[in-house]
Design a protein around this motif. Structure first.
Motif, PDB file in Angstrom:
ATOM      1  N   CYS A 194      -4.279 -22.397  -7.252  1.00  0.00           N
ATOM      2  CA  CYS A 194      -4.193 -20.944  -7.873  1.00  0.00           C
ATOM      3  C   CYS A 194      -2.732 -20.521  -8.220  1.00  0.00           C
ATOM      4  N   ASN A 195      -2.488 -20.173  -9.367  1.00  0.00           N
ATOM      5  CA  ASN A 195      -1.195 -19.825 -10.115  1.00  0.00           C
ATOM      6  C   ASN A 195      -0.949 -18.333 -10.190  1.00  0.00           C
ATOM      7  N   ALA A 196      -0.510 -17.723  -9.663  1.00  0.00           N
ATOM      8  CA  ALA A 196      -0.221 -16.291  -9.851  1.00  0.00           C
ATOM      9  C   ALA A 196       0.991 -16.011 -10.665  1.00  0.00           C
ATOM     10  N   GLY A 197       0.885 -16.304 -11.828  1.00  0.00           N
ATOM     11  CA  GLY A 197       2.025 -15.938 -12.756  1.00  0.00           C
ATOM     12  C   GLY A 197       3.288 -16.677 -12.901  1.00  0.00           C
ATOM     13  N   HIS A 198       3.325 -17.963 -12.141  1.00  0.00           N
ATOM     14  CA  HIS A 198       4.194 -18.817 -11.776  1.00  0.00           C
ATOM     15  C   HIS A 198       4.507 -20.140 -12.955  1.00  0.00           C
ATOM     16  N   LEU A 199       5.381 -20.509 -12.969  1.00  0.00           N
ATOM     17  CA  LEU A 199       5.409 -21.684 -14.041  1.00  0.00           C
ATOM     18  C   LEU A 199       4.611 -22.838 -13.580  1.00  0.00           C
TER      19      LEU A 199
ATOM     20  N   GLY B  11     -11.070 -16.565   6.014  1.00  0.00           N
ATOM     21  CA  GLY B  11     -12.076 -15.877   5.301  1.00  0.00           C
ATOM     22  C   GLY B  11     -13.210 -16.752   4.977  1.00  0.00           C
ATOM     23  N   GLY B  12     -13.402 -18.105   5.536  1.00  0.00           N
ATOM     24  CA  GLY B  12     -14.508 -18.875   5.078  1.00  0.00           C
ATOM     25  C   GLY B  12     -14.174 -19.761   3.791  1.00  0.00           C
ATOM     26  N   SER B  13     -13.198 -19.396   3.209  1.00  0.00           N
ATOM     27  CA  SER B  13     -12.783 -20.406   2.110  1.00  0.00           C
ATOM     28  C   SER B  13     -11.357 -21.197   2.421  1.00  0.00           C
ATOM     29  N   PRO B  14     -11.367 -22.340   2.477  1.00  0.00           N
ATOM     30  CA  PRO B  14      -9.988 -22.997   2.442  1.00  0.00           C
ATOM     31  C   PRO B  14      -9.032 -22.983   1.281  1.00  0.00           C
ATOM     32  N   GLY B  15      -9.512 -22.726   0.205  1.00  0.00           N
ATOM     33  CA  GLY B  15      -8.746 -22.786  -0.919  1.00  0.00           C
ATOM     34  C   GLY B  15      -7.825 -21.502  -1.046  1.00  0.00           C
ATOM     35  N   PRO B  16      -6.625 -21.801  -1.972  1.00  0.00           N
ATOM     36  CA  PRO B  16      -5.373 -20.991  -1.792  1.00  0.00           C
ATOM     37  C   PRO B  16      -5.502 -19.559  -2.522  1.00  0.00           C
TER      38      PRO B  16
ATOM     39  N   ASP C  86      -9.530 -20.096  -7.797  1.00  0.00           N
ATOM     40  CA  ASP C  86      -9.165 -21.445  -7.747  1.00  0.00           C
ATOM     41  C   ASP C  86      -9.691 -22.113  -9.043  1.00  0.00           C
ATOM     42  N   GLU C  87      -8.782 -23.172  -9.355  1.00  0.00           N
ATOM     43  CA  GLU C  87      -9.495 -24.155 -10.274  1.00  0.00           C
ATOM     44  C   GLU C  87      -9.132 -25.533  -9.715  1.00  0.00           C
ATOM     45  N   SER C  88      -9.580 -26.479 -10.281  1.00  0.00           N
ATOM     46  CA  SER C  88      -9.583 -27.763  -9.548  1.00  0.00           C
ATOM     47  C   SER C  88      -9.110 -28.977 -10.500  1.00  0.00           C
ATOM     48  N   PHE C  89      -8.299 -29.977 -10.031  1.00  0.00           N
ATOM     49  CA  PHE C  89      -7.996 -31.061 -10.990  1.00  0.00           C
ATOM     50  C   PHE C  89      -7.972 -32.195 -10.147  1.00  0.00           C
ATOM     51  N   ASP C  90      -8.124 -33.232 -10.840  1.00  0.00           N
ATOM     52  CA  ASP C  90      -8.533 -34.570 -10.205  1.00  0.00           C
ATOM     53  C   ASP C  90      -6.998 -35.118  -9.734  1.00  0.00           C
TER      54      ASP C  90
END
Length: 456
Positions: A334-339, A291-296, A370-374
């Protein structure tokens, strides 16, 4: 009328097969034969006939099915000499071709809800039932199972036989004793067969499910180890690990560490139902084109929308997914309700508390973000399901996230395989074995160098 006890006299009566004025009870050896029975219904009827002959001599037996509609049907028949005249078929098949018994003269006998005694010799000479039984006297004994009587046992005998004078209520108790033993044995056999078939089906499902898991993927610049253990044959945990360099950049340089995707999901519940949900989730993901975005987040939004079926479902899924971009020294998560995943960097462990959104399967049109971290070379990332952290010891104490963090801090092992072995050793000791009460999955990855740096 006396009620004889098993013993030497009973053996004599059985051997002579003579009419007697004593109604015999089955002895321990006969009860043992009944309790050990594990055959089909035809064998059950033959065993019944043999015991009737041993106990009471020349007695004819007939089993009649009384369907909810239509005439009673003859299911099985054994004559007074112990010879099977009508072989027993399916005793519950109302559409069977067995002989219908619509003789008006014996209608009351065949439809009775209480034990009855009847003189067949007094019936019309062309009575079908009298011809079948071949004896002048008969008792009709309703057989009760689960509070209902769908079958009737008919015993035919001479006027001089002990059964001619025995209380019909007592004879009915004996008949139901036989029926209960045999019906119980048949139920156990059917249950065992159903259990065997169910185990095969669940095992086949588990085999399919395991085929969906990654088979030691080769990803440049990444060391990894995984533990996957359902609590039953099949389970509701799911994970995947894959190189995504070409998806990120079609001209992705071969000398760079691979960009990779990582996903861990946990279906609510466990067992075959949860396993089917995990298989469906995998099938949905495989139809996602990006869909044009590689993010999860795009993949999870797509999977969530198509995870809904035409009817309400009882399961939902917690999912955590990330895409590592080594050429940018960061990862999208991307965290959908997981630990929360854990990261160990320079000996310090932290929880990656990013984007704790709702699980999949709650709101159809929910759009995940999505969120990003280093990231740095040498970072250790750990993903896990609650089967790990909620594993309990004999006192009900949970393994816990804090214990997992402590192991990561104290065990400065260089490879994910060694660290995984250390964690599992403590987990198995804690829960008292290798299999917990819930599905357990644990993924450990160690990041290699960034773009332009040597791979380690």
């Amino acid at each position: 009328m006396m009620l004889a006890q098993p013993g030497a006299n009973s053996e004599s009566v059985r051997a002579q097969r003579e009419p007697t004025n004593a109604l015999m009870l089955p002895d321990s050896a006969q009860l043992q034969r009944l309790s050990a029975f594990d055959g089909d219904f035809a064998a059950a009827w033959r065993l019944h006939g043999a015991l009737i002959q041993e106990l009471y001599g020349a007695v004819a037996s007939a089993l009649v099915l009384r369907p909810a509609a239509g005439a009673p049907r003859l299911v099985a028949l054994t004559d007074a000499g112990g010879r099977v005249q009508v072989e027993a078929g399916d005793p519950f098949d109302e559409s069977t071709a067995a002989l219908g018994l619509d003789d008006p003269a014996t209608h009351a006998l065949l439809t009775t809800s209480a034990p009855l005694r009847l003189d067949l010799a007094a019936l019309a000479p062309d009575s079908l039932l009298a011809q079948l039984i071949g004896q002048p006297r008969v008792v009709a004994l309703p057989l009760f199972v689960a509070g209902r009587s769908t079958h009737l046992l008919l015993l035919g005998f001479t006027a001089e036989h002990a059964l001619a004078e025995a209380p019909v209520e007592l004879v009915q108790v004996l008949a139901n004793l036989f029926a209960a033993y045999l019906h119980g044995a048949l139920d156990r056999r059917e249950l065992a067969e159903e259990t065997r078939r169910a185990r095969i089906e669940v095992r086949d499902l588990a085999d399919v499910q395991r085929l969906l898991l990654p088979d030691n993927p080769q990803i440049r610049g990444l060391a990894h180890a995984a533990h996957y253990q359902p609590s039953a044959t099949a389970g509701g945990d799911y994970y995947d690990l894959m190189a995504l360099s070409r998806l990120v950049r079609p001209d992705y340089p071969a000398e760079w560490p691979d960009a990779f995707g990582m996903i861990l999901a946990d279906v609510s519940g466990h067992g075959a139902g949860a396993a089917m949900e995990a298989v469906q989730f995998d099938a949905i993901l495989r139809t996602y084109t990006g869909g044009g975005s590689p993010g999860p987040a795009g993949a999870l939004s797509y999977a969530n929308k198509h995870y809904f079926s035409r009817r309400a479902r009882s399961h939902f899924m917690t999912v955590v997914s990330l895409l590592h971009l080594p050429h940018e020294n960061r990862a999208l998560i991307c965290n959908a309700g997981h630990l929360p995943p854990l990261r160990r960097r320079d000996g310090r462990v932290e929880r990656l508390q990013y984007g704790r959104e709702i699980p999949l399967g709650i709101l159809r049109e929910h759009v995940f973000t999505d969120e990003s971290f280093d990231t740095r070379a040498g970072d250790l990332l750990v993903l896990y399901t609650d089967g790990i952290t909620e594993a309990r010891d004999a006192n009900g104490q949970e393994f816990g996230i804090a214990r997992l963090e402590r192991i990561l801090e104290q065990r400065r092992l260089s490879t994910p395989e060694a660290l995984l072995g250390s964690i599992l050793g403590e987990l198995f000791t804690h829960q008292g074995g290798e299999i917990g009460s819930d599905d357990q999955t644990l993924l450990i990855v160690r990041l290699g160098g960034s773009a332009g740096s040597p791979l380690n």
